[in-house]
Design a protein around this motif. Structure first.
Motif, short mmCIF file in Angstrom:
data_model
loop_
_atom_site.label_atom_id
_atom_site.label_comp_id
_atom_site.label_asym_id
_atom_site.label_seq_id
_atom_site.Cartn_x
_atom_site.Cartn_y
_atom_site.Cartn_z
N ALA A 35 -7.81 13.37 -8.59
CA ALA A 35 -6.59 13.33 -9.40
C ALA A 35 -6.82 12.59 -10.70
O ALA A 35 -6.35 12.99 -11.76
CB ALA A 35 -5.47 12.67 -8.61
N LEU A 36 -7.58 11.50 -10.64
CA LEU A 36 -7.81 10.71 -11.84
C LEU A 36 -8.66 11.45 -12.86
O LEU A 36 -8.47 11.33 -14.06
CB LEU A 36 -8.50 9.38 -11.47
CG LEU A 36 -7.62 8.32 -10.82
CD1 LEU A 36 -8.48 7.13 -10.40
CD2 LEU A 36 -6.51 7.86 -11.75
N VAL A 37 -9.64 12.21 -12.37
CA VAL A 37 -10.54 12.91 -13.28
C VAL A 37 -9.79 13.81 -14.23
O VAL A 37 -10.10 13.94 -15.40
CB VAL A 37 -11.58 13.73 -12.49
CG1 VAL A 37 -12.31 14.71 -13.39
CG2 VAL A 37 -12.59 12.81 -11.84
N VAL A 38 -8.75 14.45 -13.73
CA VAL A 38 -8.03 15.42 -14.55
C VAL A 38 -6.59 14.98 -14.73
O VAL A 38 -5.67 15.77 -14.69
CB VAL A 38 -8.11 16.83 -13.91
CG1 VAL A 38 -9.49 17.39 -14.06
CG2 VAL A 38 -7.72 16.79 -12.44
N GLY A 39 -6.39 13.70 -14.91
CA GLY A 39 -5.06 13.17 -15.14
C GLY A 39 -4.46 13.72 -16.42
O GLY A 39 -5.08 14.43 -17.18
N LEU A 85 -19.18 4.85 -8.28
CA LEU A 85 -19.43 6.17 -8.87
C LEU A 85 -18.14 6.97 -9.00
O LEU A 85 -17.87 7.59 -10.03
CB LEU A 85 -20.42 6.94 -8.00
CG LEU A 85 -21.91 6.71 -8.26
CD1 LEU A 85 -22.73 7.41 -7.19
CD2 LEU A 85 -22.30 7.22 -9.63
N VAL A 86 -17.32 6.93 -7.95
CA VAL A 86 -16.09 7.72 -7.96
C VAL A 86 -15.12 7.20 -9.01
O VAL A 86 -14.57 7.96 -9.82
CB VAL A 86 -15.45 7.69 -6.55
CG1 VAL A 86 -14.02 8.22 -6.61
CG2 VAL A 86 -16.27 8.52 -5.58
N VAL A 87 -14.90 5.89 -9.02
CA VAL A 87 -13.92 5.31 -9.95
C VAL A 87 -14.37 5.47 -11.40
O VAL A 87 -13.59 5.89 -12.26
CB VAL A 87 -13.67 3.83 -9.60
CG1 VAL A 87 -12.77 3.19 -10.66
CG2 VAL A 87 -13.01 3.71 -8.23
N THR A 88 -15.63 5.13 -11.67
CA THR A 88 -16.11 5.24 -13.06
C THR A 88 -16.21 6.70 -13.49
O THR A 88 -15.92 7.03 -14.65
CB THR A 88 -17.47 4.55 -13.23
OG1 THR A 88 -18.40 5.10 -12.28
CG2 THR A 88 -17.35 3.06 -13.00
N GLY A 89 -16.64 7.58 -12.58
CA GLY A 89 -16.69 9.00 -12.93
C GLY A 89 -15.31 9.55 -13.23
O GLY A 89 -15.13 10.35 -14.15
N ALA A 90 -14.32 9.11 -12.43
CA ALA A 90 -12.94 9.54 -12.68
C ALA A 90 -12.45 9.05 -14.04
O ALA A 90 -11.83 9.79 -14.81
CB ALA A 90 -12.03 9.03 -11.57
N LYS A 138 -20.55 19.62 -11.31
CA LYS A 138 -21.12 18.33 -10.93
C LYS A 138 -20.31 17.69 -9.81
O LYS A 138 -20.88 17.12 -8.86
CB LYS A 138 -21.16 17.40 -12.14
CG LYS A 138 -21.75 16.03 -11.83
CD LYS A 138 -21.78 15.13 -13.05
CE LYS A 138 -22.31 13.75 -12.67
NZ LYS A 138 -22.36 12.83 -13.84
N ILE A 139 -18.98 17.78 -9.89
CA ILE A 139 -18.14 17.21 -8.83
C ILE A 139 -18.45 17.88 -7.50
O ILE A 139 -18.57 17.21 -6.46
CB ILE A 139 -16.65 17.38 -9.19
CG1 ILE A 139 -16.28 16.47 -10.38
CG2 ILE A 139 -15.76 17.05 -8.00
CD1 ILE A 139 -14.88 16.70 -10.90
N ALA A 140 -18.60 19.20 -7.50
CA ALA A 140 -18.90 19.92 -6.27
C ALA A 140 -20.24 19.47 -5.68
O ALA A 140 -20.35 19.24 -4.46
CB ALA A 140 -18.91 21.43 -6.53
#
Length: 530
Positions: free
Chosen positions: A16-20, A324-329, A354-356
């Protein structure tokens, strides 16, 4: 079960954060306005041509070429200052149509270019020389991929050997050999990136490397980052057998240095995005280096030593994956900025890929943590580490694929290759506030990201200011954005980035305090396409 549920919730949150729905971070610069405008017909030749971009740009040697009405190259002097690019023209410019081809470098390090035509007196038939920006050369993409792979592997393996191996266990000779090989790849690849990037920015072949001006096309940060990456990698390898802490410090510096260049330089807030990118790189190096280290080391450790090493890394891996998840988002949020960008731009589609790939790697990591590790620790006899080695090797190979995609992301515009603004995508309105003339521009006149510029001038046409900065408010029939935060670029010149959510007629209200008791207001209208 709780740990598994937490991991799933973390992944859902990151998606959700990645594409906020935050406003997009602007990447490659685009032209907001030119003076004179594209296609303008002037009575007399101007002394200077002025380009205004929506972010800071950097001039490159021979990036600006001026062709007169007889297609002859005219000598001109180029000056870049922030978002403005000035071209001083010589006296005696011939009547007829003049063509200017330009090439500059965006704040994120990518070249952009275009052409401007204007006429003095009667226009003459003229064909503009090509100003096409070439595609990113495949050697540059390959060098970046090898450079990042070597760097993250070098730093990650050094950190693995220093932090996760049991006390008293030396660095396995095979691990040491992999570290040295990765460091060698790092040095060669990062040294190769510099000349390839320089020729790409200038748009010509390797013959340019013999010219001293070619190397000035690269900013000092590129040289500084390359120096830190190479020296840090070499130092980390040299110190590993002498002092683990010192080796780790050198590895961390080398792994995080690339955060100072690339798309993060054009995203905002800059400090937050650069910090997130540095942590993202560090977490990626620990994960990749740890997997390779486990695959090489576990078969040679005693049973309980293997279990202890795997347990240490698995415990740390939870924090690494969270980072990784938080910074990538956060990076995806600030660089891309919208759901639509995921499917409408090449950058977004690469990010989805890349996410996949990373999700597949995380699935293998979860299997390692919650299935293979308990079996290894519960074994009553000498446990076999072979299943874990196979799983970590597969996981590491998947991460290499993710790094390959990252290599393409570095050289891809988040804006999908938006074209420079043209006469049809820029609108300028003029008004007067007291004795001060106001020239307001809105571009590219489309729903979404736009740039507002204001120029204030006195009766003599010179830049001027009121006793307080101007105030701009934007509104449509059923939408009000309120006051727009303006940034002063130079005396009498202000700019702002705005996101217009709907098409239609937008009203720009401009007010300026010209004296202690006088604050005139004027309203201008712009038509925005859907």
């Amino acid at each position: 079960m709780t740990n598994r549920l937490s991991a799933l919730l973390l992944l859902a949150l990151s998606a959700a954060l990645v594409v906020g729905v935050s406003p997009p971070a602007y990447a490659h610069a685009t032209v907001v306005s030119t003076d004179p405008a594209e296609g303008a017909v002037l009575a007399t030749a101007p002394d200077q041509i002025r380009f205004t971009f929506d972010e800071a740009v950097r001039a490159v040697p021979d990036g600006m070429q001026v062709f007169d009405s007889q297609s002859k190259l005219v000598r001109a002097t180029t000056t870049a200052r922030g978002v403005e690019l000035g071209v001083a023209l010589p006296d005696g410019l011939r009547d007829g149509t003049t063509v200017i081809t330009w090439r500059v470098v965006s704040e994120d390090g990518h070249p952009i270019g275009g052409a401007l035509t204007f006429s003095v007196g009667v226009p003459t038939p003229h064909v503009a020389p090509p100003a096409r920006i070439p595609d990113v050369p495949w050697p540059l993409t390959l060098a970046r991929w090898l450079g990042y792979l070597g760097l993250l592997l070098t730093a990650g393996l050094v950190i693995f050997a220093a932090a996760f191996l049991p006390t008293g266990v030396g660095v396995d000779r095979r691990v040491a050999a992999v570290i040295r090989a990765a460091a060698a790849v790092t040095v060669v690849a990062w040294l190769a990136i510099l000349p390839i990037t320089a020729t790409y920015l200038l748009g010509d072949g390797l013959s340019l490397l013999t010219q001293g001006s070619t190397w000035s096309a690269l900013p000092l940060t590129e040289y500084a980052v390359t120096a830190v990456v190479i020296s840090g990698s070499v130092l980390a390898v040299a110190l590993l057998g002498r002092g683990r802490v010192a080796a780790m410090v050198a590895a961390v510096l080398a792994a995080t240095a690339p955060a100072l260049v690339g798309h993060t330089r054009a995203a905002s807030p800059e400090a937050l995005v650069i910090g997130a990118d540095a942590l993202h790189l560090l977490a990626g190096s620990v994960w990749l280096g740890g997997l390779v280290g486990l695959a090489v080391t576990l078969p040679r450790l005693a049973g309980r030593g293997a279990a202890l090493t795997l347990a240490r890394f698995s415990s740390a891996a939870a924090g690494v994956l969270a980072a990784l998840v938080v910074t990538g988002a956060l990076l995806g949020w600030r660089i891309l900025g919208s759901w639509q960008g995921l499917v409408d731009t090449s950058y977004g589609r690469l990010l989805l890929a890349k996410i996949a790939v990373v999700l597949i790697a995380i699935a293998f990591a979860a299997w390692n943590r919650w299935s293979l590790l308990p079996r290894l620790t519960r074994a009553t006899k000498r446990p076999s580490s072979r299943p874990v080695v196979r799983a970590t090797a597969i996981e590491g190979a998947i991460l290499v694929v993710a790094l390959l995609i990252t290599g393409f992301l570095v050289d891809t515009s988040p804006e999908g290759g938006a074209a420079p603004a043209s006469a049809s995508s820029v609108d300028t309105r003029t008004t007067k506030l007291g004795d001060i003339a106001v020239r307001a521009t809105l571009a590219p006149l489309a729903r979404g990201a736009n740039t507002v510029t204001l120029r204030l001038s006195n009766a003599a046409g010179e830049p001027t200011d009121g006793i307080a900065p101007p105030v701009v408010r934007l509104s449509a029939d059923q939408t009000t954005l309120g006051a727009v935060p303006l940034t002063q670029v130079s005396p009498g010149f202000y700019t702002a980035k705005v996101t217009l959510p709907v098409p239609g007629t937008w009203r720009m209200q401009v007010s300026l305090r010209v004296s202690e008791f006088t604050n005139p207001v004027s309203e201008l209208e712009f038509t925005v396409a859907g």
